[in-house]
Design an enzyme around this catalytic site. Structure first.
Site, PDB file in Angstrom:
ATOM      1  CG  MET A  63      -0.869   7.394  -1.423  1.00  0.00           C
ATOM      2  SD  MET A  63       0.821   7.533  -2.475  1.00  0.00           S
ATOM      3  CE  MET A  63       0.473   6.041  -3.335  1.00  0.00           C
ATOM      4  CG  ASP A  89      -1.781  -1.706  -4.516  1.00  0.00           C
ATOM      5  OD1 ASP A  89      -1.325  -1.146  -3.596  1.00  0.00           O
ATOM      6  OD2 ASP A  89      -2.851  -2.274  -5.014  1.00  0.00           O
ATOM      7  CG  ASP A  96      -3.708  -6.685  -8.306  1.00  0.00           C
ATOM      8  OD1 ASP A  96      -4.732  -5.718  -8.002  1.00  0.00           O
ATOM      9  OD2 ASP A  96      -3.387  -7.076  -7.543  1.00  0.00           O
ATOM     10  CD  GLU A 148      -2.037  -8.808  -3.140  1.00  0.00           C
ATOM     11  OE1 GLU A 148      -1.056  -8.330  -2.401  1.00  0.00           O
ATOM     12  OE2 GLU A 148      -2.751  -8.930  -2.654  1.00  0.00           O
TER      13      GLU A 148
END
Length: 624
Positions: free
Chosen positions: A298, A300, A424, A471
């Site tokens: 995993m 973000d 994002d 980001e």
């Protein structure tokens, strides 16, 4: 003296010392003979122009036939030597072309052993790996070695180093002599169970020919894909993974894979029972109150929100590997909790498909009807925004069943590619302007946050851009404790000029307060660091928190859990508050109140201690 005799007998069993045939540390190849142009005039000290980084060699010198690129050819031949040990070990890499990019052992004019690298397709690795030949049958015979590059084109070169005669092969692997390139194979099948049961090799070297893309195609569209390596015939799998195909149960699909074994797909079976390791959460290094996935990788934190009594946590996820890191086969994993502490795994929300991987994004709550988006949904209802990668673009998904499953919108991508690797998206409802607002990271001509707006979540208008931010943006309303103004807090990463200053700053977690008119963000404060932890990254707040709080969770970047079936974790839930400190509006973090339930009875309760006083009390506590 029987003990002395025993000692001498034991000593006679010690392996003879190694004989180094070649270590390629000299200024030229002598006494080896070189021909052609592929090897240059001397051992390489690093990669040639256009060559990837070379790893795994010993010392500074090694052989590489990439001089002049993959179109050059050549040959290196050793002087004669006598075979005096059981094994010959060596470091080898490069192309996997049998007879063309090869290290040969020649006895009596005949090639009796051969070895190649493992690469035959774009990508791969220049890493050298230790391999061996068993040469005991040739003991006492005279031999030569030939390093050959007669291949033009992709991976038409070979890397070699540290050739040694030894009686102890150590951890060297059996040499391979060429790799049979895989060919595409297909299997049409009716999905008769909820899952496709996959036997897997754990975290294989991605340059291996057996590591390939498995695709599930339905009605001519790629609906799922992931890169895996199936065990060879007779090889026991390292793990089983149940790939979720519930959406296609009872339907015809085509499985696509590439393998030298044309029957590789035939053994795969469907089943209704998911393979779950009952001891997955019992590992020594498993976090006890930081969220971690049951298996896989995993990174973000994605799409966090609260709805109908549950907190929903999504995350960048590769269920089949713990090693390949961000940006590889990204799914959206999904778990839910009633208290932000105890989590229940739900089915994967988003899968890589024909639009690419599912990169990071967010959830927005829909409070009013939008034709074609939330028809028939009970409002408020969540909508997911995420980034597809082929090409990079922004996509919308909604749920018909409270978040158990997610359906991609037919109009995707709702925001086409704008820069290089746009990703994002953060989407919020902006009440004053009566628009949905998206903050999107766009690169290509420098890092920027683009602001867009929409009335219907599918048609988006670009309104403004601010440079330097990059980001995983977050964007939410706050009230200034110093002035009482209604402001917006912009959160993310930043590198560039400080606000109203020529000072260059760079933050991995930072924020800025400003005014927002629905189109343009106008700063009123400098950019300031937010979370100071070195492992805190890619964080989001839970939308629609029932208590109106801003609860944030982030990725625990670079956390490691050796020997576990998963890799990486999330932070604990943190409440974000803007407080007046020294006359400035200051973002503060503190553990969410739910974390208090994990604490036992206090053993020390003190206030206003100096660091020295606190350390003395803690020291005494430790002794007691």
């Amino acid at each position: 003296h029987p003990l002395l005799v025993l000692f001498l007998a034991t000593g006679s069993l010690h392996a003879a010392e190694n004989i180094v045939i070649a270590d390629f540390e000299g200024t030229d190849y002598k006494p080896w003979k070189v021909s052609g142009d592929a090897f240059g005039d001397a051992p390489s000290k690093g990669p040639y122009a256009g060559q990837m980084k070379i790893e795994g060699h010993e010392g500074s010198g090694f052989v590489s036939s990439f001089n002049g690129g993959d179109g050059s050819k050549g040959k290196l031949v050793s002087p004669d030597f006598k075979i005096e040990r059981k094994f010959i070990t060596f470091l080898i890499g490069g192309g996997a072309w049998k007879g063309e990019t090869t290290l040969n052992l020649v006895v009596n004019g005949k090639t009796v052993r051969a070895a190649t690298g493992k690469n035959f397709r774009s990508g791969g690795s220049e890493k050298l790996s230790r391999a061996f030949w068993d040469v005991s049958e040739f003991s006492g015979k005279t031999a030569t070695l030939a390093i050959v590059d007669s291949r033009e084109g992709e991976w038409g070169h070979i890397n070699v180093d540290q050739i040694v005669q030894t009686d102890d092969k150590g951890d060297a692997a059996p040499a391979i002599d060429g790799v049979e390139p895989p060919v595409e194979i297909t299997r049409k099948a009716k999905v008769t169970g909820d899952f496709l049961q996959l036997p897997l090799v754990r975290n294989p070297d991605r340059s291996q020919p057996g590591f390939q893309k498995l695709s599930v195609v339905h009605d001519g569209k790629v609906e799922r894909f992931m890169h895996i390596m199936l065990p060879a015939k007779g090889q026991k799998p390292d793990l089983w993974y149940s790939a979720d195909l519930r959406q296609f149960k009872g339907k015809e699909v085509t499985l696509k894979f590439s393998s030298a074994d044309k029957t590789a797909l035939d053994a795969l079976e469907f089943g209704d029972k998911e393979h779950i390791d009952p001891k997955a959460y019992e590992g020594t290094h498993r976090p006890r109150f930081h969220f971690s996935p049951r298996l896989g990788w995993m990174n973000d934190v994605n799409g966090t929100y609260y709805h109908n009594g549950l907190y929903h946590l999504f995350y960048q996820f590769n269920p089949a590997s713990t090693e390949y890191g961000p940006g590889f086969d990204m799914h959206w994993g999904h778990s839910v909790s009633k208290d932000l502490i105890h989590w229940e795994e739900w089915p994967i929300a988003l899968f890589p498909d024909g639009s690419g991987q599912c990169f990071s994004g967010t959830t927005v709550m829909q409070h009013s009807p939008i034709p074609g988006v939330n028809d028939g949904a009970k409002l408020p209802a969540p909508a997911l925004f995420f980034s597809g990668t082929e090409p990079f673009s922004q996509h919308l998904a909604t749920t018909p069943d409270g978040g158990k499953t997610w359906t991609r919108h037919s109009a995707n991508p709702v925001v086409p590619k704008m820069g290089h690797s746009d990703r994002d998206p953060k989407v919020v409802w902006h009440e004053p302007s009566q628009h949905y607002v998206m903050v999107l990271y766009v690169d290509g001509k420098g890092d920027t946050y683009e602001f867009l707006r929409s009335k219907n979540l599918t048609d988006w208008e670009r309104t403004s851009v601010i440079p330097g931010w990059f980001e995983c943006p977050e964007f939410f309303p706050v009230k200034s404790p110093t002035t009482g103004e209604d402001l917006m807090l912009l959160y993310g990463c930043y590198g560039g000029k400080q606000w109203n200053s020529d000072e260059n700053v760079r933050f991995r977690s930072c924020y800025q307060l400003g005014k927002f008119d629905g189109k343009t963000f106008t700063p009123v404060t400098e950019i300031r660091p937010a979370h100071l932890g070195p492992n805190f990254y890619a964080a989001l707040i839970f939308m629609n928190d029932p208590k109106g709080r801003q609860i944030m969770m982030g990725w625990g970047q670079n956390t490691r859990f050796p020997g576990e079936p998963f890799n990486q974790c999330a932070s604990i839930p943190l409440e974000m508050k803007v407080k007046a400190i020294d006359g400035k509006d200051t973002l503060c973090y503190e553990p969410a109140e739910e974390v208090e339930g994990l604490r036992g009875k206090a053993v020390i309760q003190e206030k206003n201690l100096t660091a020295e006083e606190a350390n003395r009390k803690l020291e005494r506590l430790n002794k007691e």
